[in-house]
Design an enzyme around this catalytic site. Structure first.
Site, PDB file in Angstrom:
ATOM      1  N   TYR A  15      41.011 101.863 -67.781  1.00  0.00           N
ATOM      2  CA  TYR A  15      41.319 100.596 -66.253  1.00  0.00           C
ATOM      3  C   TYR A  15      40.067  99.929 -66.605  1.00  0.00           C
ATOM      4  CZ  TYR A  15      42.369 105.566 -65.983  1.00  0.00           C
ATOM      5  OH  TYR A  15      43.531 107.295 -66.052  1.00  0.00           O
ATOM      6  N   TYR A 140      48.965 111.845 -59.383  1.00  0.00           N
ATOM      7  CA  TYR A 140      49.085 111.524 -60.866  1.00  0.00           C
ATOM      8  C   TYR A 140      49.154 112.336 -61.437  1.00  0.00           C
ATOM      9  CZ  TYR A 140      45.952 109.464 -64.663  1.00  0.00           C
ATOM     10  OH  TYR A 140      45.380 109.556 -65.240  1.00  0.00           O
ATOM     11  N   ASP A 240      50.547 121.214 -61.788  1.00  0.00           N
ATOM     12  CA  ASP A 240      49.844 120.162 -62.488  1.00  0.00           C
ATOM     13  C   ASP A 240      48.565 120.758 -62.066  1.00  0.00           C
ATOM     14  OD1 ASP A 240      47.727 118.428 -64.599  1.00  0.00           O
ATOM     15  OD2 ASP A 240      49.782 117.344 -63.559  1.00  0.00           O
ATOM     16  N   LYS A 269      41.183 119.410 -68.937  1.00  0.00           N
ATOM     17  CA  LYS A 269      39.698 119.012 -68.543  1.00  0.00           C
ATOM     18  C   LYS A 269      39.419 119.910 -68.988  1.00  0.00           C
ATOM     19  CE  LYS A 269      40.897 115.257 -66.138  1.00  0.00           C
ATOM     20  NZ  LYS A 269      42.965 114.038 -64.998  1.00  0.00           N
TER      21      LYS A 269
END
Ligand code: PLP
Length: 424
Positions: A15, A140, A240, A269
């Site tokens: 980003y 997200y 998710d 993760k």
């Protein structure tokens, strides 16, 4: 040449622009919950490397598993070949989630892509042409195109990519708060199901905590309703759990707060304890049966590094370690400390709210112009956090000690106090 110079000239950071418009800190090494900078400074880690380092860094057991595997077999293609570490991992994931069929892949975003493809395939196998997804505002789900298309349409990158992204149906995010009344969002959800169920293959959501789209904690009742509606309309429920999974909300998986089982789950993760890139999509047996017995008959996806043995071995070690020690007690202690310390944030003028669950603590500001100032202050005072927008938050390793955790929150609060409104 100084390697940091090379970084400045050649390396994209997430980003960011190239060269970076924001400060990039050179890291020398890590240990448990400490980050050591090239400058000699030590930072307490308040991010656990984006939810991944659940056991802290350089855990001897995880390092040992990886070292052992590297000599046995660092990688082998998964097409037509199998290996022990992948099987062991699939069994663990199936046992832990209560689901059945495991697709191992390389990153969270890819596991979301695979979940979306699987849902469409399942519907197709049943003779249905359902090509759309229902998703939440503030969601997200990752940065690849399919995943991006189910992220919040306003606070993500939809506007940049325009018609390149497929269009999906977004419903009101559940009201903020674990105990909050969520009847309004449920009414809108029911309406969306009634109106659109014939075209919806799946409903994708982050259970209990919406992560990067707002760090929003919500009521398990909403999940129960989502489960009910998905079953009623034969829409697959895709949980998710890439961020929430492996204990972050105080349960192994956040869906357990609502006692529900999704049809598809994605994990990533924390899966390898932050050592290697790996994620997985896990489905019920019914889904893999229906796809496998259909005319198409196969799940058309196969990353080169699928089921990488190094990733599998460290994921196995990380899950074993989690189950070996009383992680629930640790996370409960962390939750209590966050609750105590965040009380002091609520009274600050710049703060709009503070909230926490499990190993996650969040302060939301009224304005979004202080993230860099706050990060600079924290780094100067020995704490690593990475605020975005209005959100100053911390996700900690389950091995963090009490003093360090209190220091993280107190430094976040002091950073907010240090802001002089007029010099923004
Ligand atoms: C981080 C994240 C992803 C994407 O995972 P990557 O490994 O970054 O591709 C997807 N969903 C959620 C909920 C996440 O937090």
């Amino acid at each position: 040449m100084n390697w940091l110079e090379i970084d400045k000239n050649h390396v994209w950071h997430p980003y960011n622009s190239l060269p970076s418009k924001t400060k990039i800190l050179p890291v020398k090494s890590t240990n448990n919950t400490s980050i050591f900078l090239e400058s000699g400074e030590e930072l307490i880690d308040g991010m656990s490397s984006w939810w991944s380092a659940i056991h802290g860094y350089n855990n001897p057991k995880l390092s040992e598993a990886l070292k052992k595997q590297v000599d046995i077999m660092p990688h082998i293609m998964f097409g037509g070949l199998a290996h022990e570490q992948a099987s062991l991992l699939a069994k663990k994931l199936s046992d832990l989630t209560g689901l059945h069929s495991v697709f191992l892949c390389d990153s969270g975003s890819v596991s979301v892509e695979v979940a979306l493809k699987t849902a469409i395939l399942y519907q197709k196998a049943k003779g249905l042409k359902k090509y759309k997804f229902l998703a939440l505002k503030n969601a997200y789900h990752g940065d690849t195109l399919g995943a991006m298309s189910v992220c919040d349409p306003d606070n993500s990158m939809h506007s940049i990519y325009g018609t390149y992204l497929s269009e999906h149906i977004f419903t009101k995010a559940p009201e903020l708060g674990f105990d909050s009344d969520c009847s309004e969002s449920i009414i809108e959800l029911e309406k969306n199901f009634e109106e659109h169920h014939e075209e919806i293959a799946g409903f994708i959501l982050e259970p209990i905590v919406q992560g990067a789209g707002g760090m929003r904690i919500y009521n398990p009742e909403y999940l129960k309703k989502a489960r009910e509606l998905c079953t009623k309309y034969d829409v697959l429920l895709i949980a998710d759990e890439i961020a929430t999974g492996f204990g972050h909300t105080g349960k192994m998986f956040a869906v357990e707060h609502a006692n529900i089982k999704p049809d598809i789950m994605t994990v990533g993760k924390g899966l390898t304890g932050g050592y290697m890139t790996m994620a997985a999509m896990i489905t019920s047996k019914n889904i893999s049966d229906i796809i496998s017995n259909s005319q198409i008959g196969v799940l058309m996806h196969g990353p080169t590094f699928m089921g990488n043995p190094l990733s599998c071995s460290v994921a196995n070690a990380s899950i074993d370690l989690l189950l070996e020690f009383s992680w629930e007690n640790n996370v409960k202690k962390i939750e209590d400390i966050f609750s105590q310390e965040l009380e002091f944030a609520k009274e600050l003028e710049l703060v709009s709210s503070a909230r926490n669950i499990g190993a996650i603590g969040v302060i939301e500001l009224k304005d979004d112009c202080y993230a860099q100032e706050i990060q600079d202050y924290c780094v100067k005072n020995g704490v690593w956090i990475r605020p975005f927008g209005k959100l100053i938050y911390s996700i900690v390793a389950y091995t963090i000690n009490e003093d360090d955790l209190r220091k993280i929150v107190r430094t976040m609060i002091n950073a907010i106090k240090s802001i002089k409104k007029d010099n923004k």
